[in-house]
Design a protein around this motif. Structure first.
Motif, mmCIF file in Angstrom:
data_model
loop_
_atom_site.group_PDB
_atom_site.id
_atom_site.type_symbol
_atom_site.label_atom_id
_atom_site.label_comp_id
_atom_site.label_asym_id
_atom_site.label_seq_id
_atom_site.Cartn_x
_atom_site.Cartn_y
_atom_site.Cartn_z
ATOM 1 N N PHE A 141 0.851 -1.190 0.000
ATOM 2 C CA PHE A 141 0.000 0.000 0.000
ATOM 3 C C PHE A 141 0.888 1.241 0.000
ATOM 4 N N ASN A 142 0.664 2.097 -0.953
ATOM 5 C CA ASN A 142 1.406 3.348 -1.150
ATOM 6 C C ASN A 142 2.861 3.132 -1.588
ATOM 7 N N SER A 143 3.203 1.897 -1.947
ATOM 8 C CA SER A 143 4.537 1.640 -2.512
ATOM 9 C C SER A 143 4.344 0.851 -3.807
ATOM 10 N N TYR A 144 3.629 1.478 -4.721
ATOM 11 C CA TYR A 144 3.261 0.789 -5.962
ATOM 12 C C TYR A 144 3.313 1.763 -7.121
ATOM 13 N N ARG A 145 3.379 1.182 -8.311
ATOM 14 C CA ARG A 145 3.268 1.968 -9.534
ATOM 15 C C ARG A 145 2.399 1.227 -10.532
ATOM 16 N N PHE A 146 1.641 1.992 -11.305
ATOM 17 C CA PHE A 146 0.936 1.458 -12.461
ATOM 18 C C PHE A 146 1.780 1.824 -13.682
ATOM 19 N N SER A 147 2.181 0.808 -14.443
ATOM 20 C CA SER A 147 3.141 1.026 -15.529
ATOM 21 C C SER A 147 2.533 0.645 -16.875
ATOM 22 N N PHE A 148 2.822 1.465 -17.884
ATOM 23 C CA PHE A 148 2.284 1.241 -19.231
ATOM 24 C C PHE A 148 3.351 1.504 -20.279
ATOM 25 N N SER A 149 3.381 0.664 -21.284
ATOM 26 C CA SER A 149 4.106 0.964 -22.514
ATOM 27 C C SER A 149 3.052 1.009 -23.609
ATOM 28 N N ASN B 166 1.455 2.602 -27.519
ATOM 29 C CA ASN B 166 1.802 3.148 -28.839
ATOM 30 C C ASN B 166 1.428 4.623 -28.946
ATOM 31 N N GLY B 167 0.743 5.146 -27.944
ATOM 32 C CA GLY B 167 0.478 6.584 -27.878
ATOM 33 C C GLY B 167 -0.711 7.076 -28.657
ATOM 34 N N ILE B 168 -1.363 6.210 -29.400
ATOM 35 C CA ILE B 168 -2.441 6.674 -30.288
ATOM 36 C C ILE B 168 -3.651 7.179 -29.499
ATOM 37 N N ASN B 169 -4.013 6.469 -28.422
ATOM 38 C CA ASN B 169 -5.185 6.863 -27.623
ATOM 39 C C ASN B 169 -4.823 7.761 -26.448
ATOM 40 N N TYR B 170 -3.584 8.203 -26.366
ATOM 41 C CA TYR B 170 -3.106 8.889 -25.162
ATOM 42 C C TYR B 170 -3.935 10.127 -24.827
ATOM 43 N N GLY B 171 -4.326 10.879 -25.822
ATOM 44 C CA GLY B 171 -5.052 12.122 -25.571
ATOM 45 C C GLY B 171 -6.542 11.955 -25.378
ATOM 46 N N SER B 172 -7.054 10.726 -25.405
ATOM 47 C CA SER B 172 -8.498 10.516 -25.277
ATOM 48 C C SER B 172 -8.980 10.898 -23.880
ATOM 49 N N GLU B 173 -10.249 11.213 -23.771
ATOM 50 C CA GLU B 173 -10.811 11.677 -22.502
ATOM 51 C C GLU B 173 -10.670 10.627 -21.403
ATOM 52 N N LYS B 174 -10.941 9.363 -21.726
ATOM 53 C CA LYS B 174 -10.877 8.310 -20.710
ATOM 54 C C LYS B 174 -9.452 8.093 -20.200
ATOM 55 N N VAL B 175 -8.489 8.096 -21.112
ATOM 56 C CA VAL B 175 -7.097 7.908 -20.703
ATOM 57 C C VAL B 175 -6.640 9.098 -19.864
ATOM 58 N N GLN B 176 -7.015 10.301 -20.266
ATOM 59 C CA GLN B 176 -6.608 11.493 -19.526
ATOM 60 C C GLN B 176 -7.255 11.549 -18.136
ATOM 61 N N ARG C 271 -2.083 10.067 -11.091
ATOM 62 C CA ARG C 271 -0.860 10.740 -11.540
ATOM 63 C C ARG C 271 0.376 10.411 -10.689
ATOM 64 N N GLU C 272 0.224 10.379 -9.362
ATOM 65 C CA GLU C 272 1.376 10.212 -8.477
ATOM 66 C C GLU C 272 1.944 8.795 -8.504
ATOM 67 N N HIS C 273 1.221 7.866 -9.079
ATOM 68 C CA HIS C 273 1.668 6.471 -9.077
ATOM 69 C C HIS C 273 1.763 5.898 -10.497
ATOM 70 N N LEU C 274 2.017 6.762 -11.462
ATOM 71 C CA LEU C 274 1.999 6.327 -12.859
ATOM 72 C C LEU C 274 3.375 6.385 -13.507
ATOM 73 N N SER C 275 3.638 5.400 -14.350
ATOM 74 C CA SER C 275 4.800 5.418 -15.239
ATOM 75 C C SER C 275 4.289 5.043 -16.625
ATOM 76 N N ILE C 276 4.393 5.971 -17.580
ATOM 77 C CA ILE C 276 3.879 5.726 -18.930
ATOM 78 C C ILE C 276 4.959 6.037 -19.948
ATOM 79 N N GLY C 277 5.265 5.050 -20.773
ATOM 80 C CA GLY C 277 6.202 5.257 -21.865
ATOM 81 C C GLY C 277 5.484 5.162 -23.199
ATOM 82 N N ILE C 278 5.669 6.156 -24.046
ATOM 83 C CA ILE C 278 5.110 6.115 -25.399
ATOM 84 C C ILE C 278 6.209 5.680 -26.362
ATOM 85 N N THR C 279 5.899 4.732 -27.214
ATOM 86 C CA THR C 279 6.876 4.262 -28.184
ATOM 87 C C THR C 279 6.804 5.106 -29.448
#
Length: 402
Positions: A104-112, A114-124, A131-139
């Motif tokens: 608890f509180n020592s976790y991350r949600f990680s994503f790799s 393709n970036g195509i849906n990145y700007g969509s309302e649901k993803v945003q 935000r504080e627990h996210l790691s997102i890489g766009i290829t």
């Protein structure tokens, strides 16, 4: 005094458990170098499977004592299943709190992605909430020319096994690059992942510099492990990296930018007693798919394998069979390498993928190291030596060598 940007260290310095949800095997793209040979639009994880997997994992806290956890989401393209992912993450946060779990509180949600849906309302909305627990890489693979060479849109014909003519291929560069400014605004230190195969080699230098120009400071770049390399590829590769080294040093990019092709810790002999770790975390990681099967790594799921059967270590109903995990716990560098690899003068930094070792082996074993990347590694070492020699000479002249 001149500073040199170091590659960012992994979160928690390798002390995190990596748990991957294969939420879908679908993707909008059909990248030519993709190792996922069994992508399809049918196998999608249900909430029931995801919940059962989470409950099993959190119930077995004593078996997973790592200080932190990375909850990793992949596909295909994970953001195609953003509704499911949002539900999974909400449940994880509540359950880790309710159980007073050490993650608890020592976790991350990680994503790799393709970036195509990145700007969509649901993803945003998901990003704002976590935000504080996210790691997102766009290829993004580099210049439009290099990116569109491999990262092309999937067509209905492709789903039927019909390959388009080169002139009919539609690249995805423009669809991805438009989301890069928003991504960098939200994750200023984020790095991108670039993949090199035989056809890409001539575009390495221009692509790394292009990514720098987009504001990406961390370029993680690697050659594919599969047997795709042609005669002369290593010489062309070395030429591109040497030219890139000149551009990075002469342009002063080394102060604020990093490229993983250049590392001080590579190109030396290795000792079988002191430097005998396995390269990757297969067996220490855990992956679960839409059927509820557990794997030692996503690369051992059937959609990742060309010629071998999936290596299933359990499922959400029966749990993990530790006997099926046992071979992974005894893996090290020397038990799976040829004598030539063990004695190699430039062994340090030569990577491998445990799943590719298994897939390319003569028999169903994880103890036979695939060596298709050998000549490319040696070319990289030569260019790497050039880079550091040139950089240190420059710093000495400036009186700033450490």
């Amino acid at each position: 005094m001149a500073s040199i940007k170091k590659n960012a260290e992994a979160w928690q310095d390798g002390m995190a458990k990596n748990i991957t949800f294969i939420v879908t095997k679908d993707c909008q793209l059909a990248c030519k170098y993709c190792y996922l040979v069994g992508k399809n639009s049918k196998e999608r994880m249900t909430w029931e499977v995801a919940k059962a997997a989470i409950d099993y994992i959190l119930d077995h806290e004593d078996d997973m004592k790592e200080e932190s956890v990375i909850w990793d989401f992949i596909g295909g393209e994970p953001f195609l299943e953003i509704d499911l992912i949002d539900k999974i993450c909400d449940y994880l946060k509540v359950e880790m709190y309710r159980r007073n779990h050490h993650w608890f509180n020592s976790y991350r949600f990680s994503f790799s992605t393709n970036g195509i849906n990145y700007g969509s309302e649901k993803v945003q909305n998901f990003i704002k909430k976590n935000r504080e627990h996210l790691s997102i890489g766009i290829t993004i693979d580099g210049t439009k020319r290099k990116h569109d060479l491999n990262r092309i849109w999937k067509t209905k014909e492709m789903e039927q096994g019909i390959q388009p003519k080169p002139e009919d291929e539609k690249g995805s560069y423009e669809d991805v690059v438009k989301n890069i400014p928003l991504w960098l605004e939200q994750f200023p230190g984020a790095g991108t992942k670039v993949t090199i195969s035989s056809a890409d080699i001539p575009y390495i230098k221009e692509s790394v510099l292009h990514l720098y120009s987009l504001g990406i400071h961390e370029v993680n770049i690697n050659c594919v492990f599969e047997e795709v390399w042609k005669d002369g590829d290593d010489a062309l590769f070395e030429e591109q990296l040497t030219s890139l080294a000149d551009a990075i040093i002469d342009g002063g990019y080394y102060q604020d930018y990093a490229c993983s092709f250049f590392s001080e810790h590579m190109g030396k002999p290795m000792d079988c007693q002191l430097q005998n770790q396995n390269w990757c975390g297969a067996g220490m990681m855990l992956a679960v798919d839409a059927e509820g099967n557990f794997y030692p790594c996503t690369r051992f799921a059937q959609y990742s394998l060309r010629s071998k059967k999936a290596w299933i270590i359990g499922n959400i109903h029966d749990g993990i069979d530790k006997n099926k995990l046992r071979p992974f716990l005894t893996l090290d560098r020397c038990t799976q390498s040829t004598q030539e690899c063990i004695d190699c003068e430039v062994a340090e930094g030569c990577a491998w993928c445990q799943g590719e070792n298994y897939d390319a082996a003569d028999t169903p074993t994880i103890y036979q190291r695939a060596t298709a990347i050998c000549k490319m590694h040696k070319a990289r070492v030569r260019a790497n030596n050039y880079y550091w020699n040139k950089l240190y000479r420059k710093l000495e002249k400036e009186g700033g060598a450490e």
